[in-house]
Design a protein around this motif. Sequence first.
Motif, PDB file in Angstrom:
ATOM      1  N   SER A  17     -15.801 -49.128  -6.901  1.00 51.93           N
ATOM      2  CA  SER A  17     -15.552 -49.425  -5.828  1.00 51.93           C
ATOM      3  C   SER A  17     -15.124 -48.440  -5.170  1.00 51.93           C
ATOM      4  O   SER A  17     -15.096 -47.085  -5.904  1.00 51.93           O
ATOM      5  CB  SER A  17     -14.767 -50.011  -5.724  1.00 51.93           C
TER       6      SER A  17
ATOM      7  N   GLU B 189      -7.903 -54.994  -6.814  1.00 48.52           N
ATOM      8  CA  GLU B 189      -7.968 -54.820  -5.626  1.00 48.52           C
ATOM      9  C   GLU B 189      -7.876 -55.949  -5.274  1.00 48.52           C
ATOM     10  O   GLU B 189      -8.248 -56.802  -6.050  1.00 48.52           O
ATOM     11  CB  GLU B 189      -9.442 -53.602  -5.758  1.00 48.52           C
ATOM     12  N   HIS B 190      -7.372 -56.013  -3.969  1.00 50.41           N
ATOM     13  CA  HIS B 190      -7.580 -57.204  -3.184  1.00 50.41           C
ATOM     14  C   HIS B 190      -7.838 -56.762  -1.826  1.00 50.41           C
ATOM     15  O   HIS B 190      -7.232 -55.870  -1.074  1.00 50.41           O
ATOM     16  CB  HIS B 190      -5.925 -57.970  -3.830  1.00 50.41           C
TER      17      HIS B 190
ATOM     18  N   LYS C 144     -19.558 -53.491 -11.096  1.00 50.87           N
ATOM     19  CA  LYS C 144     -20.017 -55.070 -11.385  1.00 50.87           C
ATOM     20  C   LYS C 144     -20.861 -55.682 -11.903  1.00 50.87           C
ATOM     21  O   LYS C 144     -21.938 -55.308 -12.528  1.00 50.87           O
ATOM     22  CB  LYS C 144     -20.573 -55.134  -9.442  1.00 50.87           C
TER      23      LYS C 144
ATOM     24  N   LYS D 169     -10.520 -59.393  -6.083  1.00 54.95           N
ATOM     25  CA  LYS D 169     -11.455 -58.845  -5.685  1.00 54.95           C
ATOM     26  C   LYS D 169     -11.787 -60.091  -7.290  1.00 54.95           C
ATOM     27  O   LYS D 169     -11.219 -59.212  -8.425  1.00 54.95           O
ATOM     28  CB  LYS D 169     -11.613 -57.737  -5.814  1.00 54.95           C
ATOM     29  N   LYS D 170     -13.036 -59.903  -7.693  1.00 58.83           N
ATOM     30  CA  LYS D 170     -13.643 -60.654  -8.942  1.00 58.83           C
ATOM     31  C   LYS D 170     -13.658 -59.188  -9.545  1.00 58.83           C
ATOM     32  O   LYS D 170     -13.856 -59.520 -11.416  1.00 58.83           O
ATOM     33  CB  LYS D 170     -14.761 -61.159  -8.361  1.00 58.83           C
ATOM     34  N   THR D 171     -14.584 -58.284  -8.798  1.00 66.89           N
ATOM     35  CA  THR D 171     -14.270 -57.297 -10.159  1.00 66.89           C
ATOM     36  C   THR D 171     -13.413 -56.805 -10.616  1.00 66.89           C
ATOM     37  O   THR D 171     -13.661 -56.233 -11.491  1.00 66.89           O
ATOM     38  CB  THR D 171     -14.646 -55.515  -9.333  1.00 66.89           C
ATOM     39  N   SER D 172     -12.314 -57.019 -10.092  1.00 65.33           N
ATOM     40  CA  SER D 172     -10.916 -56.586 -10.769  1.00 65.33           C
ATOM     41  C   SER D 172     -10.757 -57.335 -11.761  1.00 65.33           C
ATOM     42  O   SER D 172      -9.492 -56.921 -12.864  1.00 65.33           O
ATOM     43  CB  SER D 172     -10.329 -56.774  -9.613  1.00 65.33           C
TER      44      SER D 172
ATOM     45  N   SER E 222      -6.871 -61.746  -0.795  1.00 64.79           N
ATOM     46  CA  SER E 222      -7.858 -62.278  -2.562  1.00 64.79           C
ATOM     47  C   SER E 222      -8.029 -61.694  -3.326  1.00 64.79           C
ATOM     48  O   SER E 222      -8.502 -60.539  -3.036  1.00 64.79           O
ATOM     49  CB  SER E 222      -9.325 -62.962  -2.085  1.00 64.79           C
TER      50      SER E 222
ATOM     51  N   GLU F 249     -19.928 -56.248  -1.807  1.00 60.46           N
ATOM     52  CA  GLU F 249     -19.343 -57.323  -2.879  1.00 60.46           C
ATOM     53  C   GLU F 249     -19.703 -58.545  -3.634  1.00 60.46           C
ATOM     54  O   GLU F 249     -19.366 -59.248  -3.849  1.00 60.46           O
ATOM     55  CB  GLU F 249     -17.595 -57.605  -2.156  1.00 60.46           C
TER      56      GLU F 249
END
Length: 321
Positions: free
Chosen positions: A98, A8-9, A158, A15-18, A13, A202
Amino acid sequence: MSVLVYIEHAEGSVKKTSLEAISYAKALSEKLSLGEVIAVALGAISTDELSKAGPAGASKVIHVGDQKLNDGIIQAHAEAVAQVYKKVVASTLVLAKSSLGDAVAARLAIKLDAGLVSNVVELPDTTSGYKVKRSIYTGKAFAETMVNTENKILAVKKNAVDLKTDGPAVVIEEVTLEIPAADFVTSITSTDKATGEILLPEADIVVSGGRGMKGPENWGMIEELAKELEAATGCSKPVSDIGWRPHHEHVGQTGVKVAPTLYIAVGISGAIQHLAGVNSSKCIVVINKDPEAPFFKAADYGIVGDAFEILPKLIEAVKAQ
Ligand code: FAD
């Protein structure tokens, strides 16, 4: 064979979770010998951003740059990911837990005839079967789910895994897919962000205030600390109920559930309903003038004292860094 990760973005950017999902997939692949970790990203996103997938553990990113995929239309994303999943002969799809991830994963579970487990916190235990541990009841308990299907989808919570940063450079492959027009029947014509601030669900750091802040006129200190730490701001329920702060900042059982690396609670008592929204935080710092405040029991670090004395000193100290 491979493990596929749905990236995911947002706002240019990844996403840090991705990236955490990629690190999880790498560890999963190493544990169960599942082959290459391949990530898939949909819509416009820069090569620089996609290259972050390498250090996190992916060996390849498949980028479907079709502009129509920019807006996260769930059906179209599910179709695109399903096509890539089959193309790379994957056995497992990993993604971040998410709202978008949940919606896409549910559709993919049908398309791929896959078992889906959401809120995963650990690698599966395969000593007898395929047992996956997941977080339930807003992080207060864990459940173990057996997955019996050949294809598996794991949505990772997360902050449940450490982000890998030492993987080699990634290969980025541009791919065009034929996605049926019917998958684009819903179209998003515009999106408005409520504020220019960091989104609470987030955020990596959250600075949250409670009734101990006495009134909305004192929120400047919370905002200033949040700005210095590049954090989102949150609050307790009564604070939003009385209109000191907007409702979308209300954290807890009936509000937003957060799982940041750092949660700073200022003048919040720590009622069980508030804790239900923050107990997945990695580190909790509590500032409260009452040493008996229940929040101290859930805190990693506690400062007993008056927020109006401590916050200015904290802001000064952070600025001096
Ligand atoms: P208070 O309980 O009034 O606590 C204020 C704290 O500030 C005190 O600990 C006090 O010692 C401290 N303080 C005061 N002055 C200072 C100072 N100068 N410096 C430092 N500290 C100071 N609440 C939520 O937050 N989220 C929810 O989702 C939620 N859902 C709920 C659902 C239900 C069904 C119910 C019944 C309640 C819910 N609540 C929720 C409310 C919850 O029970 C508490 O009432 C609420 O969290 C208390 O908010 P607070 O800590 O800001 O206020």
